[in-house]
Design an enzyme around this catalytic site. Structure first.
Site, PDB file in Angstrom:
ATOM      1  CB  CYS A 125      -0.920   0.000   1.224  1.00 60.12           C
ATOM      2  SG  CYS A 125      -2.356   1.095   1.021  1.00 60.12           S
ATOM      3  CB  CYS A 135      -4.385   3.926   0.166  1.00 62.55           C
ATOM      4  SG  CYS A 135      -4.690   3.719   1.934  1.00 62.55           S
ATOM      5  CE  LYS A 201      -7.754  -1.135   4.927  1.00 59.28           C
ATOM      6  NZ  LYS A 201      -6.359  -0.811   4.615  1.00 59.28           N
ATOM      7  NE  ARG A 211      -6.513   5.247   9.200  1.00 61.87           N
ATOM      8  CZ  ARG A 211      -7.727   5.561   8.777  1.00 61.87           C
ATOM      9  NH1 ARG A 211      -8.262   6.712   9.141  1.00 61.87           N
ATOM     10  NH2 ARG A 211      -8.380   4.739   7.994  1.00 61.87           N
ATOM     11  NE  ARG A 223      -6.450   5.061   5.275  1.00 63.83           N
ATOM     12  CZ  ARG A 223      -5.400   5.884   5.200  1.00 63.83           C
ATOM     13  NH1 ARG A 223      -5.287   6.706   4.182  1.00 63.83           N
ATOM     14  NH2 ARG A 223      -4.485   5.872   6.147  1.00 63.83           N
ATOM     15  CD  GLU A 239     -14.546  -4.269  -3.539  1.00 57.47           C
ATOM     16  OE1 GLU A 239     -13.576  -4.876  -4.024  1.00 57.47           O
ATOM     17  OE2 GLU A 239     -14.721  -3.040  -3.665  1.00 57.47           O
ATOM     18  CE  LYS A 254      -7.114  -3.564   8.027  1.00 55.88           C
ATOM     19  NZ  LYS A 254      -6.015  -3.014   7.294  1.00 55.88           N
ATOM     20  CB  SER A 280      -4.572  -1.045  15.372  1.00 55.81           C
ATOM     21  OG  SER A 280      -5.427  -0.196  14.616  1.00 55.81           O
ATOM     22  CE1 TYR A 319      -0.668  -4.744  14.605  1.00 55.29           C
ATOM     23  CE2 TYR A 319      -3.069  -4.884  14.704  1.00 55.29           C
ATOM     24  CZ  TYR A 319      -1.921  -4.423  14.093  1.00 55.29           C
ATOM     25  OH  TYR A 319      -2.019  -3.648  12.962  1.00 55.29           O
TER      26      TYR A 319
HETATM   27  C1  PBG Z   1      -3.449   0.646   4.966  1.00 52.87           C
HETATM   28  C2  PBG Z   1      -3.732  -0.220   6.128  1.00 52.87           C
HETATM   29  C3  PBG Z   1      -4.393   0.146   7.302  1.00 52.87           C
HETATM   30  C4  PBG Z   1      -4.419  -0.991   8.101  1.00 52.87           C
HETATM   31  C5  PBG Z   1      -3.749  -1.987   7.428  1.00 52.87           C
HETATM   32  N1  PBG Z   1      -3.343  -1.491   6.192  1.00 52.87           N
HETATM   33  C6  PBG Z   1      -4.897   1.436   7.761  1.00 52.87           C
HETATM   34  C7  PBG Z   1      -5.942   2.129   7.017  1.00 52.87           C
HETATM   35  O1  PBG Z   1      -6.536   1.608   6.068  1.00 52.87           O
HETATM   36  O2  PBG Z   1      -6.176   3.261   7.404  1.00 52.87           O
HETATM   37  C8  PBG Z   1      -5.050  -1.065   9.450  1.00 52.87           C
HETATM   38  C9  PBG Z   1      -4.630  -2.210  10.300  1.00 52.87           C
HETATM   39  C10 PBG Z   1      -4.970  -2.047  11.715  1.00 52.87           C
HETATM   40  O3  PBG Z   1      -5.711  -1.140  12.135  1.00 52.87           O
HETATM   41  O4  PBG Z   1      -4.489  -2.882  12.488  1.00 52.87           O
HETATM   42  N2  PBG Z   1      -2.167   0.434   4.447  1.00 52.87           N
END
Ligand code: PBG
Length: 332
Positions: A125, A135, A201, A211, A223, A239, A254, A280, A319
């Site tokens: 990305c 992105c 996603k 972030r 986004r 998708e 996700k 996260s 994680y």
């Molecule tokens: C974008 C990306 C994101 C995450 C993984 N790849 C952030 C976003 O889309 O803003 C989030 C993963 C997470 O929150 O653990 N490269």
């Protein structure tokens, strides 16, 4: 004489009586072999640094990421996914496909240390690498330019594969990204490199801590022009179908917890190996709940991750991967 109580024939509690009976009829299980550990590696720091909103998660240096990768192998974790934080950003995110970029350097170093002992997955990305935090590359009017962006994703994929990635994981939600990456990999002689598509996603509030960890908040806007609307479930199936048609080897939903209905749908609709990314914000939420005293961390984490498996996920990016392995070992 009073009325005779009537019981139904079936008595489910009969099979819950002892640990052996419960084990015999258990339908899903959490095992180390289904866990992938996400790691942040930064080219801008000289010592590993804890992410304030994700206690226990660090921005790693190249040296420390190698140590964590070795720890993962020892715990029986089959793979890691690397997110890079570069030491310089620009409008196009050019360090993302630099042969000496942070992810490429880390891939080579980890491979050197662990050989084939670990699957190396590279997030593909641009948001960590662009100065505006989107992105993809922008048009003159500030929109993300889909077709220019997927050309860059293809370049990133080829450089990550050359650096030793087993699996490329495009996370930008651009149309056609999987097809563009597949044909670029094939043309460059990386026919064996697999694609894990972040197929569904969502534009989620649960990416907040990521972030901070990856230093990639969009500097303007959000986004929602490329990630999915949390209201939509049927659209996720479209998708996923598109990504499968374009050549995705593995598919993923996700975030995890708020989207287990989508995981279940995906499991029922397609036969590809299916992953889920426990993001996260889910990590931060469970950690904060436990720190506040209301939740028992181990039991809450094992229960939520088991639910992801029950919904149909073959594998989980989490994680908590290391903690889960240690807890499973204690239980055994
Ligand atoms: C974008 C990306 C994101 C995450 C993984 N790849 C952030 C976003 O889309 O803003 C989030 C993963 C997470 O929150 O653990 N490269």
């Amino acid at each position: 004489m009073g009325p005779v109580m009537s019981f139904p024939e079936e008595r489910p509690r009969r099979l819950r009586r002892t640990p052996l009976l419960r084990g015999l009829i258990r339908e899903s299980a959490l095992t180390p072999s289904s866990l992938i550990l996400p790691l942040f590696v930064s080219g801008a720091i000289s010592e590993r640094r804890e992410v304030a909103t994700m206690p226990g998660v660090f921005q790693e240096t190249v040296d420390s990421v190698v140590a964590v990768a070795e720890e993962a192998v020892a715990l029986g974790i089959p793979g890691i996914i690397l997110f890079g934080i570069p030491d310089r950003k620009d409008a196009r995110g050019s360090s993302a496909w630099d042969d000496q970029g942070i992810v490429q350097v880390a891939l080579r170093r980890v491979r050197q240390a662990v050989g084939e002992g670990l699957l190396l997955i590279a997030d593909d990305c641009l948001d960590e690498f662009t100065d505006h935090g989107h992105c993809g590359v922008l048009t003159a009017s500030g929109e993300v330019d889909n077709d220019a962006t997927i050309e860059l994703y293809a370049e990133i994929a080829v450089s990550q594969a050359a650096a030793g990635a087993d699996i490329i994981a495009p996370s930008g939600m651009m149309d056609g990204q999987v097809g563009a990456i597949r044909s670029a990999l094939d043309q460059a002689g990386h026919g064996e490199t697999a694609i894990l598509a972040y197929a569904a996603k969502y534009a989620s509030a649960f990416y907040g801590p990521f972030r901070e960890a990856a230093e990639c908040s969009p500097q303007f806007g959000d986004r929602r022009g490329y990630q999915m609307d949390p209201a939509n479930r049927r659209e996720a199936m479209r998708e996923i179908e598109l990504d499968v048609m374009e050549g995705a080897d593995l598919i993923m939903v996700k975030p995890a917890l708020a989207y287990l209905d989508v995981v279940l749908d995906a499991r029922q609709r397609c036969d590809q190996p299916l992953g889920v990314f426990s993001v996260s914000g889910e990590y931060a939420m469970l950690k904060a709940g436990a720190a506040a005293g209301g939740l028992e961390l181990r039991d809450s984490v094992l229960e939520t991750h088991l639910a992801m498996r029950r919904a149909g996920a073959d594998f989980i990016l989490t994680y908590f991967a290391r903690e889960i392995c240690r807890w499973l070992e204690e239980q055994a």
